[in-house]
Motif scaffolding. Structure first.
Motif, PDB file in Angstrom:
ATOM      1  N   PHE A  45       0.819  -1.209   0.000  1.00  0.00           N
ATOM      2  CA  PHE A  45       0.000   0.000   0.000  1.00  0.00           C
ATOM      3  C   PHE A  45       0.853   1.260   0.000  1.00  0.00           C
ATOM      4  O   PHE A  45       0.464   2.281  -0.568  1.00  0.00           O
ATOM      5  N   MET A  46       2.006   1.233   0.604  1.00  0.00           N
ATOM      6  CA  MET A  46       2.888   2.405   0.580  1.00  0.00           C
ATOM      7  C   MET A  46       3.362   2.656  -0.847  1.00  0.00           C
ATOM      8  O   MET A  46       3.455   3.803  -1.277  1.00  0.00           O
ATOM      9  N   GLN A  47       3.672   1.595  -1.592  1.00  0.00           N
ATOM     10  CA  GLN A  47       4.114   1.753  -2.973  1.00  0.00           C
ATOM     11  C   GLN A  47       2.955   2.146  -3.888  1.00  0.00           C
ATOM     12  O   GLN A  47       3.149   2.778  -4.907  1.00  0.00           O
ATOM     13  N   ALA A  48       1.730   1.765  -3.495  1.00  0.00           N
ATOM     14  CA  ALA A  48       0.571   1.997  -4.348  1.00  0.00           C
ATOM     15  C   ALA A  48      -0.050   3.384  -4.153  1.00  0.00           C
ATOM     16  O   ALA A  48      -1.092   3.664  -4.695  1.00  0.00           O
ATOM     17  N   GLN A  49       0.577   4.234  -3.363  1.00  0.00           N
ATOM     18  CA  GLN A  49       0.036   5.571  -3.140  1.00  0.00           C
ATOM     19  C   GLN A  49       0.245   6.407  -4.389  1.00  0.00           C
ATOM     20  O   GLN A  49       1.247   7.067  -4.554  1.00  0.00           O
ATOM     21  N   ASN A  50      -0.730   6.361  -5.261  1.00  0.00           N
ATOM     22  CA  ASN A  50      -0.638   7.155  -6.478  1.00  0.00           C
ATOM     23  C   ASN A  50      -1.254   8.516  -6.214  1.00  0.00           C
ATOM     24  O   ASN A  50      -2.370   8.612  -5.732  1.00  0.00           O
ATOM     25  N   LEU A  51      -0.512   9.537  -6.540  1.00  0.00           N
ATOM     26  CA  LEU A  51      -1.020  10.881  -6.368  1.00  0.00           C
ATOM     27  C   LEU A  51      -1.927  11.232  -7.541  1.00  0.00           C
ATOM     28  O   LEU A  51      -1.683  10.810  -8.667  1.00  0.00           O
ATOM     29  N   ALA A  52      -2.952  11.992  -7.266  1.00  0.00           N
ATOM     30  CA  ALA A  52      -3.911  12.387  -8.304  1.00  0.00           C
ATOM     31  C   ALA A  52      -3.486  13.717  -8.910  1.00  0.00           C
ATOM     32  O   ALA A  52      -3.914  14.777  -8.474  1.00  0.00           O
ATOM     33  N   TRP A  53      -2.602  13.657  -9.902  1.00  0.00           N
ATOM     34  CA  TRP A  53      -2.143  14.854 -10.594  1.00  0.00           C
ATOM     35  C   TRP A  53      -3.139  15.208 -11.680  1.00  0.00           C
ATOM     36  O   TRP A  53      -3.456  14.388 -12.534  1.00  0.00           O
ATOM     37  N   ARG A  54      -3.626  16.418 -11.683  1.00  0.00           N
ATOM     38  CA  ARG A  54      -4.514  16.923 -12.735  1.00  0.00           C
ATOM     39  C   ARG A  54      -3.634  17.495 -13.841  1.00  0.00           C
ATOM     40  O   ARG A  54      -2.597  18.084 -13.571  1.00  0.00           O
ATOM     41  N   THR A  55      -4.064  17.359 -15.078  1.00  0.00           N
ATOM     42  CA  THR A  55      -3.322  17.932 -16.196  1.00  0.00           C
ATOM     43  C   THR A  55      -4.162  18.963 -16.947  1.00  0.00           C
ATOM     44  O   THR A  55      -3.652  19.665 -17.796  1.00  0.00           O
ATOM     45  N   ASN A  56      -5.439  19.047 -16.609  1.00  0.00           N
ATOM     46  CA  ASN A  56      -6.335  20.013 -17.227  1.00  0.00           C
ATOM     47  C   ASN A  56      -6.576  21.146 -16.237  1.00  0.00           C
ATOM     48  O   ASN A  56      -7.122  20.936 -15.158  1.00  0.00           O
ATOM     49  N   ILE A  82       1.006  23.770  -8.607  1.00  0.00           N
ATOM     50  CA  ILE A  82       1.195  23.613 -10.045  1.00  0.00           C
ATOM     51  C   ILE A  82       2.660  23.282 -10.319  1.00  0.00           C
ATOM     52  O   ILE A  82       3.541  24.104 -10.072  1.00  0.00           O
ATOM     53  N   LEU A  83       2.901  22.075 -10.804  1.00  0.00           N
ATOM     54  CA  LEU A  83       4.248  21.631 -11.154  1.00  0.00           C
ATOM     55  C   LEU A  83       4.485  21.899 -12.632  1.00  0.00           C
ATOM     56  O   LEU A  83       3.809  21.337 -13.486  1.00  0.00           O
ATOM     57  N   SER A 138       6.504  19.758 -22.372  1.00  0.00           N
ATOM     58  CA  SER A 138       7.005  19.013 -23.525  1.00  0.00           C
ATOM     59  C   SER A 138       6.029  17.922 -23.969  1.00  0.00           C
ATOM     60  O   SER A 138       6.374  17.108 -24.813  1.00  0.00           O
ATOM     61  N   ASP A 139       4.819  17.904 -23.431  1.00  0.00           N
ATOM     62  CA  ASP A 139       3.840  16.866 -23.738  1.00  0.00           C
ATOM     63  C   ASP A 139       3.351  17.005 -25.171  1.00  0.00           C
ATOM     64  O   ASP A 139       2.630  17.938 -25.514  1.00  0.00           O
ATOM     65  N   MET A 140       3.749  16.072 -26.018  1.00  0.00           N
ATOM     66  CA  MET A 140       3.367  16.112 -27.422  1.00  0.00           C
ATOM     67  C   MET A 140       1.913  15.697 -27.646  1.00  0.00           C
ATOM     68  O   MET A 140       1.345  15.937 -28.705  1.00  0.00           O
ATOM     69  N   ASN A 141       1.300  15.049 -26.639  1.00  0.00           N
ATOM     70  CA  ASN A 141      -0.098  14.639 -26.759  1.00  0.00           C
ATOM     71  C   ASN A 141      -1.064  15.771 -26.409  1.00  0.00           C
ATOM     72  O   ASN A 141      -2.260  15.650 -26.647  1.00  0.00           O
ATOM     73  N   ALA A 142      -0.554  16.843 -25.839  1.00  0.00           N
ATOM     74  CA  ALA A 142      -1.410  17.976 -25.477  1.00  0.00           C
ATOM     75  C   ALA A 142      -1.808  18.742 -26.738  1.00  0.00           C
ATOM     76  O   ALA A 142      -1.049  18.820 -27.705  1.00  0.00           O
ATOM     77  N   SER A 143      -2.996  19.302 -26.690  1.00  0.00           N
ATOM     78  CA  SER A 143      -3.457  20.093 -27.835  1.00  0.00           C
ATOM     79  C   SER A 143      -2.642  21.385 -27.924  1.00  0.00           C
ATOM     80  O   SER A 143      -2.011  21.801 -26.952  1.00  0.00           O
ATOM     81  N   ASP A 144      -2.676  22.005 -29.084  1.00  0.00           N
ATOM     82  CA  ASP A 144      -1.941  23.266 -29.262  1.00  0.00           C
ATOM     83  C   ASP A 144      -2.427  24.329 -28.292  1.00  0.00           C
ATOM     84  O   ASP A 144      -1.635  25.083 -27.739  1.00  0.00           O
ATOM     85  N   SER A 145      -3.736  24.384 -28.055  1.00  0.00           N
ATOM     86  CA  SER A 145      -4.269  25.391 -27.140  1.00  0.00           C
ATOM     87  C   SER A 145      -3.814  25.126 -25.707  1.00  0.00           C
ATOM     88  O   SER A 145      -3.502  26.060 -24.968  1.00  0.00           O
ATOM     89  N   ASP A 146      -3.756  23.841 -25.298  1.00  0.00           N
ATOM     90  CA  ASP A 146      -3.263  23.508 -23.952  1.00  0.00           C
ATOM     91  C   ASP A 146      -1.788  23.861 -23.814  1.00  0.00           C
ATOM     92  O   ASP A 146      -1.362  24.396 -22.788  1.00  0.00           O
ATOM     93  N   ARG A 147      -0.992  23.542 -24.847  1.00  0.00           N
ATOM     94  CA  ARG A 147       0.438  23.880 -24.802  1.00  0.00           C
ATOM     95  C   ARG A 147       0.640  25.383 -24.706  1.00  0.00           C
ATOM     96  O   ARG A 147       1.467  25.859 -23.925  1.00  0.00           O
ATOM     97  N   GLU A 148      -0.135  26.126 -25.484  1.00  0.00           N
ATOM     98  CA  GLU A 148      -0.040  27.586 -25.450  1.00  0.00           C
ATOM     99  C   GLU A 148      -0.461  28.126 -24.082  1.00  0.00           C
ATOM    100  O   GLU A 148       0.198  29.004 -23.523  1.00  0.00           O
ATOM    101  N   GLN A 149      -1.545  27.572 -23.532  1.00  0.00           N
ATOM    102  CA  GLN A 149      -2.005  27.984 -22.205  1.00  0.00           C
ATOM    103  C   GLN A 149      -0.932  27.702 -21.147  1.00  0.00           C
ATOM    104  O   GLN A 149      -0.658  28.543 -20.296  1.00  0.00           O
ATOM    105  N   ASN A 150      -0.314  26.532 -21.208  1.00  0.00           N
ATOM    106  CA  ASN A 150       0.712  26.158 -20.229  1.00  0.00           C
ATOM    107  C   ASN A 150       1.923  27.089 -20.305  1.00  0.00           C
ATOM    108  O   ASN A 150       2.486  27.469 -19.283  1.00  0.00           O
ATOM    109  N   LEU A 151       2.325  27.450 -21.519  1.00  0.00           N
ATOM    110  CA  LEU A 151       3.450  28.388 -21.679  1.00  0.00           C
ATOM    111  C   LEU A 151       3.097  29.776 -21.143  1.00  0.00           C
ATOM    112  O   LEU A 151       3.922  30.431 -20.505  1.00  0.00           O
ATOM    113  N   LYS A 152       1.861  30.210 -21.386  1.00  0.00           N
ATOM    114  CA  LYS A 152       1.425  31.503 -20.854  1.00  0.00           C
ATOM    115  C   LYS A 152       1.430  31.493 -19.330  1.00  0.00           C
ATOM    116  O   LYS A 152       1.844  32.468 -18.698  1.00  0.00           O
ATOM    117  N   LEU A 153       0.969  30.393 -18.746  1.00  0.00           N
ATOM    118  CA  LEU A 153       0.978  30.281 -17.284  1.00  0.00           C
ATOM    119  C   LEU A 153       2.403  30.276 -16.741  1.00  0.00           C
ATOM    120  O   LEU A 153       2.693  30.917 -15.729  1.00  0.00           O
TER     121      LEU A 153
END
Length: 150
Positions: free
Chosen positions: A16-27, A44-45, A81-96
């Protein structure tokens, strides 16, 4: 019998200690909604492929961080560097990244956000990068950002 039970408990505990998955949001939209609903700031990482793993390995993968983050923040990971992200998400992330003044990756920003009339306003609470010293020291510094002394 007792020995077998102790061994079983040990293995289950370590599993259970190894199975502690953190819930990271990407949206960011979802993260803001959850942050406001739970009345917790966002951690925000900002990261990318090829950046040092010290922050991940020495801080985020510890049980101390898992417990602290669950109680104190909404986790958001913006991989620039996420290539699966949409162009608008990548642009938003860079602006942030630029709006928060992030210069080196990986870096963490703490923030609250509000949405009014379809316009999002961020309130930056502070930034923190990796520093040697382990999870407890990192968490202590994060707590001073989130709960500054009066």
């Amino acid at each position: 019998m007792t020995k077998k039970l102790l061994i079983l408990l040990f293995f289950l505990g370590s599993f259970f200690m190894q199975a502690q998955n953190l819930a990271w949001r990407t949206n960011m939209t979802d993260a803001i909604a959850i942050s406001n609903e739970q009345r917790k700031p966002m951690l925000i990482l900002f990261t990318a492929s090829g950046v040092p793993d010290n922050l991940q390995n020495e801080i985020f993968k510890t049980p101390d961080f898992a417990v602290w983050s669950r109680d104190n923040v909404v986790l958001v990971k913006l991989d620039l560097s996420d290539m699966n992200a949409s162009d608008s998400d990548r642009e938003q992330n860079l602006k942030l990244k630029n709006a928060f003044g992030v210069e080196e990756l990986p870096e963490v920003c703490f923030a609250m956000a509000s949405v009014r009339k379809n316009k999002t306003t961020f309130s930056a609470l502070g930034k923190i990068a990796y520093k040697p010293g382990g999870a407890k020291a990192w968490i202590a510094e994060s707590n001073t950002i989130l709960h500054p002394p009066e």
